[in-house]
Structures are given as structure tokens and as C-alpha cells.
Design a protein around this motif. Structure first.
Motif, PDB file in Angstrom:
ATOM      1  N   GLU B  35       1.270  -1.561   0.328  1.00  0.00           N
ATOM      2  CA  GLU B  35      -0.087  -0.429   0.255  1.00  0.00           C
ATOM      3  C   GLU B  35       0.866   1.423  -0.267  1.00  0.00           C
ATOM      4  OE1 GLU B  35      -4.218  -1.478   1.158  1.00  0.00           O
ATOM      5  OE2 GLU B  35      -3.760   0.829   0.211  1.00  0.00           O
ATOM      6  N   GLY B  36       0.555   1.828  -0.191  1.00  0.00           N
ATOM      7  CA  GLY B  36       0.857   3.856  -0.660  1.00  0.00           C
ATOM      8  C   GLY B  36       2.907   3.380  -1.415  1.00  0.00           C
ATOM      9  N   ASP B  37       2.801   2.526  -2.253  1.00  0.00           N
ATOM     10  CA  ASP B  37       4.522   2.276  -2.444  1.00  0.00           C
ATOM     11  C   ASP B  37       4.358   3.095  -3.893  1.00  0.00           C
ATOM     12  OD1 ASP B  37       5.376  -0.674  -2.071  1.00  0.00           O
ATOM     13  OD2 ASP B  37       5.859   0.829  -1.028  1.00  0.00           O
ATOM     14  N   ILE B  38       5.153   4.115  -3.926  1.00  0.00           N
ATOM     15  CA  ILE B  38       5.172   4.788  -5.681  1.00  0.00           C
ATOM     16  C   ILE B  38       6.659   3.645  -6.681  1.00  0.00           C
ATOM     17  CG2 ILE B  38       5.894   6.556  -6.842  1.00  0.00           C
ATOM     18  CD1 ILE B  38       5.607   8.706  -3.919  1.00  0.00           C
ATOM     19  N   LEU B  39       6.160   3.116  -7.302  1.00  0.00           N
ATOM     20  CA  LEU B  39       7.524   2.349  -8.207  1.00  0.00           C
ATOM     21  C   LEU B  39       6.861   3.152  -9.665  1.00  0.00           C
ATOM     22  CD1 LEU B  39       8.347  -0.487  -8.515  1.00  0.00           C
ATOM     23  CD2 LEU B  39       6.552  -1.015  -9.266  1.00  0.00           C
ATOM     24  N   GLY B  40       8.943   2.866  -9.856  1.00  0.00           N
ATOM     25  CA  GLY B  40       8.859   3.406 -11.072  1.00  0.00           C
ATOM     26  C   GLY B  40       8.912   2.137 -11.993  1.00  0.00           C
ATOM     27  N   LEU B  41       8.565   2.634 -13.034  1.00  0.00           N
ATOM     28  CA  LEU B  41       8.799   1.322 -14.244  1.00  0.00           C
ATOM     29  C   LEU B  41       9.778   1.703 -15.248  1.00  0.00           C
ATOM     30  CD1 LEU B  41       8.122  -1.912 -14.497  1.00  0.00           C
ATOM     31  CD2 LEU B  41       6.212  -1.133 -15.704  1.00  0.00           C
ATOM     32  N   VAL B  42      10.405   1.375 -15.479  1.00  0.00           N
ATOM     33  CA  VAL B  42      11.251   2.041 -15.930  1.00  0.00           C
ATOM     34  C   VAL B  42      11.524   1.243 -18.225  1.00  0.00           C
ATOM     35  CG1 VAL B  42      13.968   2.665 -17.079  1.00  0.00           C
ATOM     36  CG2 VAL B  42      12.749   3.238 -14.279  1.00  0.00           C
ATOM     37  N   GLY B  43      11.408   0.923 -19.095  1.00  0.00           N
ATOM     38  CA  GLY B  43      12.339   0.370 -20.217  1.00  0.00           C
ATOM     39  C   GLY B  43      12.401   1.721 -21.160  1.00  0.00           C
ATOM     40  N   GLU B  44      12.644   1.297 -22.084  1.00  0.00           N
ATOM     41  CA  GLU B  44      12.147   1.656 -23.104  1.00  0.00           C
ATOM     42  C   GLU B  44      11.044   1.210 -24.469  1.00  0.00           C
ATOM     43  OE1 GLU B  44      16.464   0.341 -24.614  1.00  0.00           O
ATOM     44  OE2 GLU B  44      15.896  -1.340 -25.865  1.00  0.00           O
ATOM     45  N   SER B  45      11.578   1.912 -25.315  1.00  0.00           N
ATOM     46  CA  SER B  45       9.785   1.168 -26.376  1.00  0.00           C
ATOM     47  C   SER B  45       9.856  -0.309 -26.623  1.00  0.00           C
ATOM     48  CB  SER B  45       9.786   1.949 -27.415  1.00  0.00           C
ATOM     49  OG  SER B  45       9.302   3.900 -27.059  1.00  0.00           O
ATOM     50  N   GLY B  46       8.674  -1.265 -26.396  1.00  0.00           N
ATOM     51  CA  GLY B  46       8.438  -2.010 -26.721  1.00  0.00           C
ATOM     52  C   GLY B  46       9.127  -3.212 -25.602  1.00  0.00           C
ATOM     53  N   SER B  47      10.075  -2.272 -24.031  1.00  0.00           N
ATOM     54  CA  SER B  47      10.566  -3.335 -22.978  1.00  0.00           C
ATOM     55  C   SER B  47       8.944  -4.269 -22.664  1.00  0.00           C
ATOM     56  CB  SER B  47      10.958  -2.619 -22.882  1.00  0.00           C
ATOM     57  OG  SER B  47      10.523  -1.408 -21.893  1.00  0.00           O
ATOM     58  N   GLY B  48       7.956  -4.035 -22.232  1.00  0.00           N
ATOM     59  CA  GLY B  48       6.674  -4.795 -22.160  1.00  0.00           C
ATOM     60  C   GLY B  48       6.162  -3.674 -21.023  1.00  0.00           C
ATOM     61  N   LYS B  49       7.059  -2.885 -20.997  1.00  0.00           N
ATOM     62  CA  LYS B  49       6.540  -2.100 -19.718  1.00  0.00           C
ATOM     63  C   LYS B  49       4.908  -1.699 -19.459  1.00  0.00           C
ATOM     64  CE  LYS B  49       8.338   2.582 -21.148  1.00  0.00           C
ATOM     65  NZ  LYS B  49       8.679   1.912 -22.360  1.00  0.00           N
TER      66      LYS B  49
END
Lengths: 327, 339, 318
Positions: B35-49
Motif C-alpha cells: 500500500e502506498g508504494d511509489i514504483l517507477g517502471l523504466v524501460g525503452e519502447s517495446g520493453s513490455g512496461k
């Protein structure tokens, strides 16, 4: 073990990375450069076919389009070789044999004047093709140059062309054709003339729109800045892009023209007898259709199949060439 | 005391069946959020994020896409197993989404007030009049002046940044516990970007939402995220708290990303660093680690065995056979710079 | 908004003017009239001269045009050649309702059926339902209406005797009229269903694949709600602007069907007039149709401006 004590003088971060890493990996089994290419999964260059080859492949997969192509070929051959295909003349009157249903001597039967129906059907392919294909071609020859010039030059010329286009769009095209045929008196030539007069508008409008959108592109401005003359810009930069659109436009006009020829002949304003036309034959069956249905069934089938076939080709082209209709 | 994590993704795999081949968009990723986590999901285009996040809400078009395997447990309930008709319960109410392009993501012929109210009417059963009042309140909260007049306006009457605020208002309207932000600032000016990020940060504090912020921009991550997941070629290659990711990256890809960021210390004579090679062909992914064709640390093992995520430090995992080398390299480079 | 409307209206007027000029001049410049050989009413030279004088055909063409134009502005298109007791306007007035009814009903049929088909096809894109619907639309759309009419006439009227084979029926009994109109309306409207269905499918499919639909789904809306509130509302805009012109189009295009079924509409008179070079009648009907079509396009433009808020509302100053 690996020797990691190096003092590189990095010229760039990437170079630095590689130098240090390669040094670090010296004693670790690693891949030689050549080995890389034999490893599976490393994608090779994908071969892409040219646009037209790709389009043909897509077209070929479309069943209706291929049917249309086959039918069109057959019809063209029929139109050319008709005299060799039938012993009868299309105006050969034989009253005793009138109004006969299909039989041995007359494969499709005879009409009210004893003329062989099959012969007349086969001969009917000629006006259909002439109106369908030739008027489309002529329309292109007129409409394209005017459209391109109007789109490229703009100004007063464009204003006039736009007014002309508007004028011809104010009425359904078949009414204009009807009117023209009326004025000029019905005949095959006049019908073709009337179709050409109304037909050039379509390709003109299309080319004008396309030219407008291309004209604004940066590479056109670059070409102009280089001093390339207008005609070259049009010939080598604008027209090649228009080729798929024009091909489709031409193909799409054919079913309309076939419909026009059949419809107008049906109304009595098209091909005059005794030269046969399917629409005319349909109209002729006016008094006889109830008891001698073969007189209207065969012309109906030919008209419908032709329109379907050419429409199929046009649709197939549209999908194969990936043309967007709204310019 | 064992607390059920808010979100538990396990072995999620998503593929797209196209006429050119099968696109392996997401290949077995697993992570957890509280709860309340701030998660960054990083990746280039096409990485599946993006695909992995959209898959959670089953927003992937089913042909040609297919969620092959895995589970996504939200509050213990596997969203991939529930009946399709039940997913509407979760969408908008428990999980909200902000999309990348606010111009096309808003219905051009519906007043924005109605669009915001719609979410509350559908999810909370609110009456339309009340929902409209709430919309005015929300608009004010996201920083749009004269909200009472603007609820009747249409999307094209707003600027890009404003539209994104509208989208945010719409997404938080039902107080979701998780907000998925799919590259919301990529299409905006840099100054507006900062405003939007700050807005989301504040809203997060107010509503104690968990956030998954998807981006390819490391700068945004630095500003916002507490934890970071790095994706490449459909796989999670590194997961770490924000600071350790930047200070001690444990994966060659992350290292490459960070090295390519020019900094104020960079000498103007220096060439900019970059990662060799091109993004992977998702239809023909190489066997083993997806990054090996571009990796300077690669060995034969990398081309054959796909590395699992292993812990390199507290809460910091990396999927690489040579994390020690990466860490080592980074250490020595930092030491040099310090000299 | 007002300026836009007026500008459009002006454009249409200019077009109509040009059209009338060209059609008129064409009819005067090309030699020929109802007195030609092969016409239904053969006339002697004396009669021809008297005829010409009566209709003012001996004046120079441009003078004739101005005279005609002046009268046309009052909607007086003169008297017909072939039925001098009737004015063109009267004739139009008497026969228009028939064409309008047939055309209007056919257009309504085409739109109702076509839109339903198109929406179903779009909602089930790339499934068997879609393929069947689209194939049907393609095939039915290419059958010329008069051919279909003939075939239906034969099978359903002559053979099975389910419907009458033609004529209008008894005008005082609307049930009888309706019975007589079923075949013509269906034969006329069914082919049009094809293009309506395809355009509908395209518009709806495009709306369905847009980003705002994705947002709506992410908000928690169910598929039906997404369809009605977001997809259709957006798809309707390009659809309406294409379908409205169907009405005047089919009202003016009913001439083929009228011939097949022997209906006393305007189209039949147009063909009749054309065959006999009855210029006032032909000109009158042509101009009438042009006005009708022009007005419809104008109406469509205005309607478009009303229903699309992007056109209706200009950017407010921030």
C-alpha cells in the motif's frame, strides 16, 4: 585470475568501458566475434519485397478480387473474339424462331425478333468494356493533369477548377450523363463522351487533394530551393506517389461506368439497337419477361456479374494498395 | 505480522499473435507492491512496461494479444482468473489509469465534467448531480481554475497540461488504491512535466495511493519513485530502491542507461556515451539473457541461460550472471571520478 | 457561425447559377428539338416555326437564358413542349410526391438496415459474423437496383404472386399503395444498404479503436455502455453527414425503378422528356433536383457544425 588493475586514460565513457571490460575478461572464456553470428536467435536482415510485389501478393489472396480479375480477362477475350465464337450475327432476324427458350440451336434462346440471345449477350460485352474501361482511362487523362495543376498552382486556375468540380457535383452524375446524351442524341459515342465529361471530375478532385497535401511537405520546398523546375517536381515527386491512388481510382470507376451503360441503355438513352447492350436487352424484355424469362435473366446475370467482378477488383486494389479514400 | 501485499505479480507472460509472428511482449515478470508504494517502471519502447500494466486490468485486446500465464493478485484476488464481467469492479474503482496522450485519450464530443462524473456514477453508483459537484471539486484539486465553468467545456478547449490534469482527476475520482500512470508526461513540455509530477506526488500523499509510474525518462524516476523496476526485452532486469539504483546499478543495461545521461560534470569534449546495438526484435528474441547482444559483459553462458533475479543488496535484485563485474566497474569508475 | 452559413449558401447559389447557365446554353446551342425525326410528335416546317416562336426559341440564346432565369427565380419554368396545357412547375408538383415517397422510403430502409448491419459487423470485428456481414454488403451493394427490381418482379410477383408487379395502386387506399410499393422500395433500397453498412462499419470500427475508448474501459464502463456512450456518439458524426444526402439522392435517382415498376414519378417524366427533347421540362426538373440536392448538402454542413463541438465551439482565450 583476472587482472583488473589498469589505469586507462578514457577518451570517452564507452571506450573506457570496453577497454576495461575486455581487459577484465581476458582470462574468462568469452565469445570470439565470429561466433556471435552463428548463434541462433540473432536476427538476420529481413528481406522486404518492393511495394508493388507486396501489393500483388495481397491482391492475390483476395478471392473476390481474383474472381474479378479472371472474369475481366474472360470478358475482354470474349469482346475481342466474339465473331469467332458464334455462328450467328447479333442482328440476324429469324421470326419463325422468335421467343424460344434455350435449346440446341440457340443455347440461350432467342428474343422477340428471333435473334440469338447468346450472340447478343456476347456482343454486349463490347459496349460494356468500351464504356467501362475507355471512359475511365480518358477521364484520368483529362482529370489528372487538371487536378495536379490546380493543386500545385492554386490561385485563379484552382478557383475555376473548384467551381467546375462543384458544378458537376451538384447533380448525381447519371443525371448529367442523361442530360448530355439527350442533348447529343443517344449513341455509344455520345454516351462515352458524356461519361468522360462527368468522369474527369473524380480523378481531378482526387489529384487536387493529393497535390495539396504533398505540396506542403518539406521535401518539396527543398526541391524548389534547389531550383528544380515545376514540371520535374510534378513528374518525379508528386505523380509517383499518386500512382496507387490513380490505379485504384481508375478501377473503382469501372463498375460505376458499367452500371451507367447498363442503366442508360435500359432507359433507352444509351446504345441504340440493333447493336446489343445488356441494359437495352433488359428493357426489351419489357413485354415478354413474364412468359419468356430467359430474355431478362441472362442480361441481368451478365450485368450483375460484371459489376461485381469489377467492384471486386477495385476493392481488392484498395486493400492491396492500402489506399485511404478520404483525401 | 504478515501483511497481504497490495499487488503481487507472479510470472506474468503476455504474447501477441500477429501475421508477422508471435511478439513476446512480456516474459515472466514478478514483483510486489505494498500500500502506498511509489514504483517507477523504466524501460525503452517495446520493453513490455505498458503491456504488463495494461494486462493487469485485462485491457489488452484479446485477439491478437493473449495473457499466456502468470497471476496478478490485487489484495489477494487474482485479477487474471476472475470472470471478465468482474473486472469492471476493479477498473476505475480500485485501480485507476492515466494514459500518455490526453488529447486522444479523452472523448472529444463529451464535456469533461461528464467524463469525470461518469467514473463515479459507474463505480460508486453516485447520482449524476452529485457526481458533477464532485467533478468540480476534483478539478479544483488538480489545479484547474474556474472549475465550475470549465466542467462544461470540451477537451479541445484545454491545453495539453490541463488535459492531463483532467485525466488525473478522472483517474482518482473514485479513490483508487493503485494508480497506473502510463507515460503521462512524455507528451508534455518539460516545465509542465514538473508540475504534473508534483501534482501526482501531492495527491499520492493525500490519498495514500500506490503508484506505478511508467516511463523511459530516468529524470522523472529520480524525482518521484521510491522503488524502481527496470525492464528490457519483456523481462525485469533490475529492481531496487531509487537511490541504490542510481548509485550502485547492478545490471549492464541500467549501467548503460545511467552512463548515457549527460551530467553537468561531463566535459564538453567528451563524446556522449551510448549502448551499442539496437532494441531487440520482440518476435525473435535471442535465447538466454535478452540483453546479451548489446552487453559488454557477455559470456557464452549469457547466450544460453537466462539469468534469474538474484539479490545483490538489501531489497536490490538484478538478473545478470555478472552483477559482480558491473558493481566492480561502477565502483572503480566512481573512484576515478572522485579523484 | 453565421458567416460560415452565409458563405456556404452563397457558394451553392453560384454553383446553381453556373449549372443552369451551362445546361441551358447546351440545350440551345446543340441543334435539335421535339420536331426532330424520330420524335414522337412529327411536325411540319410551318408548325416548327410556329412552335419556335411560341416558346421564344427564335431569340438569341443569351436573351433566352436571361428570360428563363428571371422566371426560374420565381420558380416558373414555363410550359412543357409535349404537354402545353401544363406548366413545368405543375407537373413537378404533381409527380414529385411519388418519387419522394419511393426514394424516401428506400433511403430509410437503406439507412436502418445498413447501420444495423454495420454496427454488428464492427462490434464483432474479424469474426465470422463480420466476414458474412461484409461479404453480404459487398455483394448486395453491387447489384444494380433495376436488375434487382426485375428479378424480384419476376419471382415474387409473376411467379409467386405475392406482390403486384407494378403500378401505384389506389391512391385513396394507403394500404393498397403500401402493398404496391413494397417491391420497388426494397429493390431500390437494398443495394444501397451495402455502402451504408460498409461506411458504418468503418466509422464505428475507427471509433472503437481510439484511445478514449481505452480510457472509458479503464474507468470501469461495461462494453455496452462504452459502445453507446462513447463509440456511437463519435461515429455518428461522420455517418450522419454521409447518410443525409442519401435522401435527395434516392428521390432523384428513382427513375430506373420507376421504369421497372411503372410508377408515375418525376423520374419517369424526366426520361420521357429526355427522349423527346422537351427542354423546358428537362431544364425545370434538372434545376429542381439541383436545388434539392444543394439544400441538403447545405443542411448537412450546418448539422455537422451543430453536432460536432469541435466545430461549434472555438477555443476560448485561456
Amino acid at each position: 585470475m583476472s587482472d583488473e588493475t589498469t589505469t586507462p586514460q578514457p577518451q570517452s565513457a564507452a571506450l573506457a568501458n570496453d577497454t576495461m571490460i575486455n581487459h577484465a575478461l581476458k582470462n574468462e572464456p568469452s565469445l570470439a566475434a565470429e561466433e556471435l553470428f552463428t548463434v541462433e536467435g540473432h536476427s538476420e536482415e529481413t528481406q522486404y519485397a518492393s511495394f508493388w510485389v507486396g501489393a500483388w501478393r495481397r491482391f492475390r489472396r483476395n478471392r473476390l478480387a481474383m474472381f474479378g480479375l479472371v472474369f475481366a480477362t474472360i470478358i475482354i477475350l470474349i469482346a475481342i473474339f466474339v465473331p469467332m465464337l458464334t455462328p450467328y450475327e447479333y442482328d440476324q432476324i429469324d421470326m419463325p424462331a422468335a421467343l424460344q427458350p434455350p435449346s440446341h440451336e440457340h443455347i440461350l434462346g432467342t428474343d422477340e425478333l428471333g435473334r440469338d440471345l447468346l450472340t447478343r449477350i456476347l456482343y454486349g460485352s463490347r459496349p460494356m468494356l468500351m464504356v467501362g474501361v475507355l471512359t475511365g482511362l480518358a477521364g484520368l487523362c483529362i482529370g489528372v493533369p487538371i487536378g495536379v495543376l490546380a493543386g500545385y498552382l492554386g490561385g485563379f486556375f484552382d478557383w475555376i477548377v473548384t467551381r467546375l468540380i462543384d458544378m458537376f457535383s451538384a447533380l448525381p452524375w447519371y443525371l448529367i450523363v442523361l442530360y448530355l446524351v439527350m442533348v447529343l442524341s443517344p449513341s455509344l459515342q455520345n454516351l462515352m463522351l458524356a461519361m468522360i465529361i462527368t468522369g474527369w471530375v473524380g480523378s481531378c478532385r482526387m489529384m487536387r487533394g493529393l497535390t495539396f497535401s504533398i505540396r506542403e511537405q518539406d521535401y518539396i520546398e527543398a526541391a524548389r530551393a534547389l531550383g528544380i523546375p515545376t514540371w520535374r517536381i510534378i513528374a518525379f515527386h508528386i505523380l509517383p506517389q499518386a500512382a496507387p491512388l490513380l490505379l485504384w481510382g481508375f478501377a473503382a470507376g469501372i463498375p460505376t461506368s458499367v452500371f451507367a451503360e447498363a442503366g442508360l441503355s435500359f432507359l433507352g438513352m444509351g446504345i441504340r439497337p440493333p447493336r446489343p447492350s445488356w441494359g437495352q436487352m433488359l428493357a426489351d424484355s419489357e413485354f415478354y419477361w413474364q412468359f419468356w424469362p430467359h430474355m431478362f435473366i441472362f442480361p441481368s446475370m451478365m450485368i450483375t456479374t460484371s459489376v461485381l467482378a469489377f467492384q471486386g477488383i477495385a476493392d481488392g486494389l484498395r486493400k492491396a494498395l492500402d489506399v485511404s479514400e478520404n483525401i | 505480522m504478515h501483511v497481504t501485499p497490495l499487488l503481487q505479480v507472479e510470472n506474468l507472460t503476455v504474447r501477441f499473435y500477429t501475421k508477422d509472428g508471435v511478439v513476446n511482449a512480456v516474459n515472466g515478470i514478478s514483483y510486489t507492491m505494498q500500500e502506498g508504494d511509489i514504483l517507477g517502471l523504466v524501460g525503452e519502447s517495446g520493453s513490455g512496461k505498458s503491456v504488463s500494466s495494461m494486462a493487469m486490468l485485462r485491457l489488452i485486446p484479446e485477439p491478437p494479444g493473449k495473457i499466456e500465464s502468470g497471476s496478478v493478485r490485487f489484495d489477494g484476488e487474482d485479477l487474471l482468473q476472475i470472470k471478465p464481467s468482474q473486472i469492471h469492479r476493479v477498473r476505475g474503482r480500485d485501480i485507476g489509469v492515466i494514459f500518455q496522450d490526453p488529447m486522444t485519450s479523452l472523448n472529444p464530443v463529451m464535456p469533461i465534467g461528464k467524463q469525470i462524473a461518469e467514473a463515479m456514477q459507474v463505480n460508486l453508483g453516485m447520482a449524476s448531480a452529485k457526481a458533477m459537484l464532485e467533478s468540480i471539486d476534483l478539478l479544483t484539486r488538480v489545479g484547474i481554475p474556474q472549475a465550475d465553468r470549465r466542467i462544461r467545456d470540451y477537451p479541445h478547449q484545454f491545453s495539453g497540461g490541463m488535459r492531463q490534469r483532467v485525466m488525473i482527476a478522472m483517474a482518482i475520482s473514485c479513490h483508487p488504491r493503485l494508480l497506473i500512470a502510463d507515460e503521462p508526461t512524455t507528451a508534455l513540455d518539460v516545465t509542465i512535466q514538473a508540475q504534473i509530477i508534483d501534482l501526482v506526488k501531492n495527491l499520492q500523499k493525500e490519498l495514500s495511493m500506490a503508484i506505478i509510474w511508467i516511463t523511459h525518462d530516468l529524470g522523472v524516476i529520480a524525482r518521484l519513485a521510491e522503488r524502481v523496476n527496470v525492464m528490457y526485452g519483456g523481462t525485469l532486469v533490475e529492481m531496487a530502491p531509487s537511490k541504490p539504483l542510481f548509485s550502485t546499478p547492478a545490471h549492464p543495461y541500467t549501467l548503460g542507461l545511467l552512463s548515457s545521461l549527460p551530467s553537468l560534470d561531463t566535459d564538453s569534449d567528451q563524446d556522449l556515451s551510448y549502448i551499442n546495438g539496437s532494441p531487440p526484435d520482440m518476435i525473435h528474441l535471442p535465447p538466454g539473457c535478452p540483453f546479451w547482444p548489446r552487453c559488454s559483459f557477455r559470456t557464452k553462458r549469457c547466450t544460453q541461460e537466462r539469468p534469474e533475479l538474484v539479490e545483490v543488496a538489501e531489497g536490490h535484485t538484478s538478473a545478470c550472471w555478472h552483477t559482480d563485474r558491473v558493481l566492480e566497474l561502477h565502483r572503480s569508475r566512481s573512484a576515478e571520478v572522485a579523484q | 457561425m453565421l458567416a460560415y452559413t452565409l458563405k456556404r449558401l452563397g457558394g451553392i447559389l453560384i454553383t446553381l447559377l453556373l449549372l443552369s447557365f451551362f445546361t441551358f446554353m447546351l440545350s440551345r446551342v446543340v441543334p435539335g428539338g421535339p420536331w426532330m425525326q424520330g420524335a414522337e410528335i412529327p411536325m411540319s416546317d410551318q408548325q416548327v416555326a410556329a412552335f419556335k416562336e411560341k416558346y421564344g426559341l427564335d431569340e438569341p440564346p443569351w436573351k433566352q437564358y436571361l428570360l428563363w432565369l428571371r422566371n426560374a427565380a420565381k420558380l416558373d419554368f414555363g410550359r412543357t413542349f409535349t404537354e402545353p396545357e401544363r406548366t413545368v412547375t405543375e407537373l413537378i408538383r404533381d409527380t414529385l410526391p411519388f418519387s419522394a415517397l419511393v426514394g424516401g422510403l428506400a433511403a430509410t430502409l437503406a439507412i436502418t438496415f445498413g447501420v444495423t448491419l454495420g454496427v454488428i459487423a464492427a462490434a464483432h470485428q474479424d469474426t465470422w459474423t463480420d466476414n458474412i456481414a461484409t461479404s453480404y454488403a459487398v455483394i448486395i451493394g453491387t447489384i444494380p437496383s433495376f436488375v434487382l427490381g426485375f428479378v424480384m418482379k419476376y419471382f415474387l410477383a409473376a411467379e409467386l404472386r405475392w406482390f403486384p408487379a407494378g403500378s401505384w395502386g389506389d391512391p385513396s387506399n394507403w394500404r393498397d399503395v403500401a402493398w404496391h410499393l413494397i417491391l420497388p422500395v426494397v429493390a431500390f433500397g437494398l443495394p444501397a444498404t451495402g455502402s451504408v453498412a460498409r461506411w458504418t462499419r468503418q466509422c464505428v470500427a475507427e471509433a472503437m479503436s481510439s484511445d478514449y475508448v481505452r480510457t472509458a474501459k479503464a474507468k470501469g464502463l461495461r462494453n455496452t455502455a462504452v459502445m453507446t456512450k462513447h463509440v456511437l456518439r463519435n461515429a455518428l458524426i461522420p455517418m450522419i453527414t454521409s447518410f443525409l444526402p442519401l435522401y435527395p439522392g434516392m428521390m432523384t435517382g428513382s427513375l430506373f425503378i420507376e421504369k421497372v415498376f411503372g410508377l408515375p414519378g418525376l423520374g419517369k417524366y424526366f426520361v420521357y422528356a429526355s427522349t423527346n427533347r422537351d427542354y423546358p421540362l428537362v431544364l425545370g426538373i434538372t434545376m429542381f433536383w439541383a436545388i434539392l440536392i444543394g439544400l441538403t448538402y447545405f443542411l448537412t454542413d450546418v448539422l455537422y457544425g451543430v453536432i460536432d463541438p469541435r466545430v461549434r465551439i472555438t477555443e476560448r482565450q485561456q
